[in-house]
Design an enzyme around this catalytic site. Sequence first.
Site, PDB file in Angstrom:
ATOM      1  N   ARG A 190       1.837  14.806   6.773  1.00 18.35           N
ATOM      2  CA  ARG A 190       2.748  15.239   7.749  1.00 18.35           C
ATOM      3  C   ARG A 190       4.195  15.541   7.229  1.00 18.35           C
ATOM      4  NH1 ARG A 190       1.021  11.607  12.320  1.00 18.35           N
ATOM      5  NH2 ARG A 190       0.254  10.144  10.646  1.00 18.35           N
ATOM      6  N   ASN A 245      42.787  19.614 -21.737  1.00 20.61           N
ATOM      7  CA  ASN A 245      41.984  18.534 -22.548  1.00 20.61           C
ATOM      8  C   ASN A 245      40.634  19.141 -23.339  1.00 20.61           C
ATOM      9  OD1 ASN A 245      40.450  19.318 -20.258  1.00 20.61           O
ATOM     10  ND2 ASN A 245      39.627  17.280 -20.159  1.00 20.61           N
ATOM     11  N   ARG A 247      37.245  12.058 -10.170  1.00 18.65           N
ATOM     12  CA  ARG A 247      35.944  12.133 -10.870  1.00 18.65           C
ATOM     13  C   ARG A 247      35.806  10.785 -11.595  1.00 18.65           C
ATOM     14  NH1 ARG A 247      35.957  17.486 -13.839  1.00 18.65           N
ATOM     15  NH2 ARG A 247      34.305  16.615 -14.744  1.00 18.65           N
ATOM     16  N   LEU A 299       0.755  -1.237   0.140  1.00 18.23           N
ATOM     17  CA  LEU A 299       0.058   0.098  -0.041  1.00 18.23           C
ATOM     18  C   LEU A 299       0.911   1.307  -0.069  1.00 18.23           C
ATOM     19  CD1 LEU A 299      -2.669  -0.903   2.690  1.00 18.23           C
ATOM     20  CD2 LEU A 299      -2.604  -1.342   0.081  1.00 18.23           C
ATOM     21  N   ALA A 300       0.626   2.346  -1.100  1.00 19.53           N
ATOM     22  CA  ALA A 300       1.668   3.313  -1.315  1.00 19.53           C
ATOM     23  C   ALA A 300       0.734   4.471  -1.882  1.00 19.53           C
ATOM     24  CB  ALA A 300       2.755   2.921  -1.889  1.00 19.53           C
ATOM     25  N   ALA A 301      -0.633   4.552  -1.399  1.00 13.05           N
ATOM     26  CA  ALA A 301      -1.249   5.514  -2.046  1.00 13.05           C
ATOM     27  C   ALA A 301      -1.381   6.887  -1.245  1.00 13.05           C
ATOM     28  CB  ALA A 301      -2.688   5.134  -2.339  1.00 13.05           C
ATOM     29  N   ASP A 330       5.490   2.640   3.632  1.00 15.12           N
ATOM     30  CA  ASP A 330       6.112   3.481   4.200  1.00 15.12           C
ATOM     31  C   ASP A 330       6.708   2.948   5.711  1.00 15.12           C
ATOM     32  OD1 ASP A 330       3.566   3.106   5.638  1.00 15.12           O
ATOM     33  OD2 ASP A 330       3.030   5.198   5.733  1.00 15.12           O
TER      34      ASP A 330
END
Length: 456
Positions: A15, A383, A330, A8-10, A102
């Site tokens: 809050r 470069n 990087r 359930l995630a609707a 949740d």
Amino acid sequence: MSLEIIILAAGQGTRMKSSLPKVLHSLAGRSLLQHVVDTASQLNPSAIHVVTGHGSDQVRRSIEHPGLQWVEQEEQLGTGHAVMQAMPAVSPESVVLVLYGDVPLTQVATLRQLVALAEKAPALLTAHLADPQGYGRIVRDANDNLVAVVEHKDANEEQRKIREINTGLLAAPCADLERYLPLVKNDNKQGEYYLPDVLSLAVEDGKTIGSCCAENELEILGVNDRVQLNQVEREYQRRLAEALMRAGVSLADASRLDVRGSLTCAEDVSIDVNVVFEGTVVLGSGVKIGANCVISNAVIGDNTVINPMSHIDSATIGTACSVGPFARLRPGTVLADKARIGNFVETKNAQVGAGSKVNHLTYIGDCDMGSDVNIGAGTITCNYDGVNKYRTTIGSGVFVGSNSTLVAPLDLEVNSFVGAGSTVTKKVAAGELAVGRARQRNIAGWDRPAKKRSED
Ligand code: UD1
Ligand code: CA
């Protein structure tokens, strides 16, 4: 019997005070819902149905898992109503496990236990809490059988004293949900169709409800606001740090380490304070990480030392290397064994050969460097011409004097030498010295300027 899972995630998650749907908030580098989906898939269910409503599109786009079955709940009329939306797609033969987007940290073993109880009748995961405020309470009869779940808002004073609570996690034969869900009413304080009401309906029907108890509170902690989100995050990190220490990692302070992804360490790794790991990081044995480093998606070889304040992103580092302090590696950086990268050095798409040293204030980008090269302070590989990028090749044994600019495309052949302060634009052949700077003139008898006398 096959297992199907409904998540359930609707809900909106008011809050959280956020434009992001609640289940997409991040816990240890993954969204809450992603944690639940990952846990669900470890149970090898034949289907995972996810009920979405608020921010549906965004939620669906951001979850990585093949074969999820998405179900839309247009109006959030309660947990019972939410499960109903998924039922048409569930095989009637299956056992259904209901999870919440949740509630991210439930253990697979706990869920297995719950599912095993639900072959013939619904079963519920409960927990005993010191402070049960806000949770649905478990009501049992004289024989200790579960007879109902009463929501906090609907509970009387006696019931509010009950410390055994509904975690919300429930498993049931599909047939039972099909039978009882349509009978659930919304005549309660919140005007919602409560999923746990199927339990009392099953009891009325003569069924005995199975239940098992979660081992720790964290497993069942739902996230409703950012305070709880942080509680879950800290507890998750605490556990992770403990597991690392038990596996042979020394942490200067277990509470000042954050792992947002997966960290794999060989023996005798030591990690100083305030280090953040992101994505997938693998550390070899004896690796030392200094204070305040951020390390993302990297493999670091045995006995390498990463000195404080270094940032490493998508790099592969050999054994016995030294990096930093204040180094920035990087993406596409590959350091061979015993390479040294010093302070204020930036590398990108660069191979640095074994034993080569780039110790101070340097940029090495798009470069293939051989072994035992020495790059002087302030060297720049140029470069980029504003449009295209070019590579610099530096052979083994090359020495580049300080403050040199190496204009790519450029080839410095093995054992060549660049005088300090040179701008090098042409290939330097093996063993040659390149000096590309203005010649020094010394002027004899030079009169220093004298201070002018002010005329009054
Ligand atoms: C629920 C349980 C309560 C339990 C608590 C544990 C019910 C009625 N109550 O209460 O007994 O102690 O969990 O945390 O089940 N959702 C939907 N659609 C809806 C309503 C909810 O998808 O229409 C989702 C929400 O997004 C959330 C979950 O279901 O993820 C729980 O809903 P919520 O309203 O937060 O229930 P609680 O009041 O926490
Ligand atoms: Ca809740």
